[in-house]
Write a protein that holds these residues in place. Structure first.
Motif, PDB file in Angstrom:
ATOM      1  N   PRO A 270      47.059 -31.560  31.769  1.00 36.95           N
ATOM      2  CA  PRO A 270      47.352 -32.948  32.154  1.00 36.95           C
ATOM      3  C   PRO A 270      48.418 -33.604  31.282  1.00 36.95           C
ATOM      4  CG  PRO A 270      44.996 -32.560  32.219  1.00 36.95           C
ATOM      5  CD  PRO A 270      45.614 -31.324  31.618  1.00 36.95           C
ATOM      6  N   GLU A 271      48.447 -33.295  29.980  1.00 36.38           N
ATOM      7  CA  GLU A 271      49.466 -33.880  29.103  1.00 36.38           C
ATOM      8  C   GLU A 271      50.864 -33.475  29.567  1.00 36.38           C
ATOM      9  OE1 GLU A 271      49.308 -35.996  26.581  1.00 36.38           O
ATOM     10  OE2 GLU A 271      47.129 -36.195  26.680  1.00 36.38           O
ATOM     11  N   THR A 272      51.015 -32.188  29.918  1.00 39.33           N
ATOM     12  CA  THR A 272      52.306 -31.700  30.403  1.00 39.33           C
ATOM     13  C   THR A 272      52.596 -32.254  31.786  1.00 39.33           C
ATOM     14  OG1 THR A 272      51.932 -29.648  29.160  1.00 39.33           O
ATOM     15  CG2 THR A 272      53.657 -29.623  30.835  1.00 39.33           C
ATOM     16  N   ASP A 275      53.699 -35.729  31.770  1.00 37.36           N
ATOM     17  CA  ASP A 275      54.907 -35.920  30.967  1.00 37.36           C
ATOM     18  C   ASP A 275      54.699 -36.953  29.870  1.00 37.36           C
ATOM     19  OD1 ASP A 275      57.522 -35.352  30.254  1.00 37.36           O
ATOM     20  OD2 ASP A 275      58.372 -36.895  31.542  1.00 37.36           O
ATOM     21  N   ASN A 276      53.566 -36.830  29.177  1.00 38.68           N
ATOM     22  CA  ASN A 276      53.263 -37.754  28.091  1.00 38.68           C
ATOM     23  C   ASN A 276      54.023 -37.342  26.833  1.00 38.68           C
ATOM     24  OD1 ASN A 276      51.417 -39.251  29.642  1.00 38.68           O
ATOM     25  ND2 ASN A 276      49.762 -37.826  29.177  1.00 38.68           N
ATOM     26  N   PRO A 277      54.839 -38.208  26.273  1.00 38.11           N
ATOM     27  CA  PRO A 277      55.625 -37.846  25.090  1.00 38.11           C
ATOM     28  C   PRO A 277      54.750 -37.715  23.849  1.00 38.11           C
ATOM     29  CG  PRO A 277      55.917 -40.169  25.591  1.00 38.11           C
ATOM     30  CD  PRO A 277      55.091 -39.598  26.707  1.00 38.11           C
ATOM     31  N   TYR A 278      55.219 -36.931  22.907  1.00 38.32           N
ATOM     32  CA  TYR A 278      54.498 -36.751  21.653  1.00 38.32           C
ATOM     33  C   TYR A 278      55.036 -37.713  20.616  1.00 38.32           C
ATOM     34  CZ  TYR A 278      52.833 -34.542  17.343  1.00 38.32           C
ATOM     35  OH  TYR A 278      52.253 -34.288  16.123  1.00 38.32           O
ATOM     36  N   ASN A 307      45.171 -34.637  20.218  1.00 43.47           N
ATOM     37  CA  ASN A 307      45.060 -33.486  21.106  1.00 43.47           C
ATOM     38  C   ASN A 307      45.122 -32.195  20.312  1.00 43.47           C
ATOM     39  OD1 ASN A 307      44.865 -34.516  23.860  1.00 43.47           O
ATOM     40  ND2 ASN A 307      46.859 -35.414  23.459  1.00 43.47           N
ATOM     41  N   SER A 308      45.889 -32.220  19.249  1.00 41.39           N
ATOM     42  CA  SER A 308      45.924 -31.121  18.288  1.00 41.39           C
ATOM     43  C   SER A 308      46.462 -31.688  16.979  1.00 41.39           C
ATOM     44  CB  SER A 308      46.824 -29.984  18.785  1.00 41.39           C
ATOM     45  OG  SER A 308      46.764 -28.887  17.907  1.00 41.39           O
ATOM     46  N   ILE A 309      45.678 -31.556  15.906  1.00 43.14           N
ATOM     47  CA  ILE A 309      46.117 -32.084  14.615  1.00 43.14           C
ATOM     48  C   ILE A 309      47.394 -31.349  14.198  1.00 43.14           C
ATOM     49  CG2 ILE A 309      45.445 -32.535  12.227  1.00 43.14           C
ATOM     50  CD1 ILE A 309      42.519 -32.123  13.127  1.00 43.14           C
ATOM     51  N   SER A 310      48.415 -32.088  13.851  1.00 45.47           N
ATOM     52  CA  SER A 310      49.693 -31.463  13.504  1.00 45.47           C
ATOM     53  C   SER A 310      49.554 -30.656  12.220  1.00 45.47           C
ATOM     54  CB  SER A 310      50.772 -32.530  13.328  1.00 45.47           C
ATOM     55  OG  SER A 310      50.539 -33.271  12.136  1.00 45.47           O
TER      56      SER A 310
END
Length: 504
Positions: A270-272, A275-278, A307-310
């Motif tokens: 869904p994030e892709t 098209d949700n920017p990071y 969504n994922s810890i950098s």
């Protein structure tokens, strides 16, 4: 401004969305009040007289005070059976409380017998008849109290889950009728997803003045006539939320070090698809926020919502421990194969990492563009186990890239690593309606509703949902190694409480 978190969502920790908005408003000197209607509404329902017609309900009603206290008692989390009993008995009282309103209510769910949150007409109907909502006797008193305390220009509702939608619109309908001069703003993750639908046309113009997609800080400030300071970020404000009332053994501090996903390549995600920017918070700034929030709220657990810890934030946490146990989602990568590094994470307070593995077949992972190597995933699980960090592994079945043969490879991989997996989340794939890949499939109606976020499709390998479910129920879940892992999962609260069951 009044910010509202509507029912129903897991009442284990405060709502991060409205806390973040409150922080931005406070930084600009804008008076703001927050209402966790989910939490207050929960205790309203639990406090109502309940007719107990069966043994289970009578026991649940009688034991309700003890069960609520048990979920706030750390000792309960030393016995999963005691915990499960408390959760299920509280859920039973809630389920009975909603019957007169034709609703089935739980600690994390809300379903209506005739109305669906996937149909805009049903949400509008819920707004037109707020008195039919089981929370109406509570919010019809609570909202006037709050709105009469001081002048209010805007009311904002944060709508993130389908389980909140019908109650959110009942509250919107009430506010629209009783306070017609107020402006209503609706945002949150679910609203953002609705607005990303390719056929989106706003059906709520008569009810909602402004819909907000994505982060809401700047749109809210603009609506209030304040020019946002370009590029400035604001930490969340939890001061006005009831720290001691949530159903957890102490205050859980939610914090997001980013929005979007830094990988952002996975097919069908869904994030892709949306098209949700990071947008990451710089690691040094995130650590400043965390240190300040930990000092101010004295939490028993830090929940990182990314969504994922950098890698940068992960390294910063390892180098400068926040002084409290923590957990969150992490990508399976080379850094987590380093035992010394994982031991540093453990010393920093990391008790659990959630890992989106999805499949135990390399071909499926490659075709989904997960960027995960199975050999590396194997080493990561082994290393985390050695370091004493629990792995909460997420698996996804029924993607267009998977067949039964690949699903069996996932079964084999999971069994082989069962001793290194603390918890499992098993999901069946849903095709996002706004996915770019959807163009390559013959689609069909998935849910009956104009607000559905997913579309049906004939599986190219014949691995349809019903067959996938049968495989999971009759084979995957019944394997002794996997069954024992699934029994570890806290019911209803799942990963939100799992860290409390991790033993040193």
């Amino acid at each position: 401004m009044l910010l509202i978190n509507p029912p129903v969502a897991k009442p284990s920790e405060p709502p991060a969305g409205i806390a973040k908005l409150a922080g931005a408003l406070a930084a600009h000197g804008i008076p703001c009040r927050v209402l966790d209607a989910n939490l207050e509404g929960l205790f309203y329902l639990l406090g109502q007289p309940c007719t107990a017609a069966d043994t289970w309900t009578r026991r649940a009603v009688k034991g309700l005070p003890k069960n609520i206290a048990a979920l706030r008692d750390p000792a309960t989390y030393r016995s999963l059976d005691r915990y499960k009993r408390s959760v299920r008995d509280i859920n039973r009282v809630l389920a009975v409380s909603g019957r007169k309103s034709e609703a089935v209510i739980g600690l994390a769910d809300y379903q209506h017998q005739h109305r669906s949150p996937l149909r805009s007409a049903d949400l509008i109907e819920a707004a037109e008849h707020p008195e039919q909502n089981p929370y109406y006797p509570w919010f019809s008193k609570r909202l006037p109290e709050l709105l009469s305390e001081e002048p209010t220009q805007l009311v904002g509702l944060s709508l993130n889950y389908l389980s909140q939608a019908l109650c959110a619109f009942a509250m919107i309908g009430y506010i629209r009728k009783e306070f017609p001069g107020l402006k209503i703003v609706l945002g949150g993750g679910l609203v953002s997803s609705w607005m990303k639908r390719p056929d989106w046309k706003d059906p709520f113009t008569r009810l909602v003045d402004h819909l907000v997609a994505g982060p809401g800080e700047e749109p809210l400030l603009s609506l209030l006539g304040v020019e946002p300071r370009s590029g400035e970020r604001f930490g969340p404000d939890y001061d006005s939320l009831p720290h001691d009332d949530y159903l957890s053994p102490g205050f859980i501090l939610p914090y997001s070090g980013s929005s979007g996903c830094y990988w952002n390549k996975c097919s069908f995600c869904p994030e892709t698809a949306e098209d949700n920017p990071y947008h990451p918070v710089p690691a040094h700034r995130a650590m400043e926020d965390i240190r300040s929030l930990v000092a101010g709220t004295k939490p028993v657990l830090l929940h990182l919502l990314d969504n994922s810890i950098s890698p940068a934030l992960m390294a910063a946490l390892a180098a400068d421990p926040p002084g409290v146990p923590w957990y969150g989602f992490a990508r399976i990568g080379q850094d987590l194969t380093d035992l010394s590094y994982c031991e540093e994470l453990k010393r920093s307070g990391c008790v659990m990492l959630k890992l989106g593995l999805e499949s135990g077949d390399q071909g499926v992972l490659d075709r989904l563009q997960k960027g995960i190597d199975l050999d590396m995933a194997s080493r990561v699980l082994t290393t985390l186990k050695k370091a004493g960090i629990a792995a909460y592994v997420y698996l996804l079945f029924g993607t267009p890239e998977e067949s039964e043969a690949e699903a069996r490879k996932t079964l084999t991989f999971t069994v082989r690593h069962a001793d290194a997996i603390g918890f499992l989340n098993l999901a069946v794939f849903n095709m996002p309606v706004c996915s770019q890949e959807v163009k390559g499939y013959d689609t069909e109606k998935f849910y009956d509703g104009d607000l559905s976020l997913y579309t049906g499709f004939p599986h190219p390998r014949g691995w349809d949902r019903d067959i996938v479910r049968k495989f999971l129920d009759k084979e995957f879940k019944k394997h002794p190694s996997i069954s024992s892992i699934l029994k570890n999962d806290p019911p209803v609260f799942t990963s939100n409480h799992a860290a409390f069951f991790v033993r040193p």
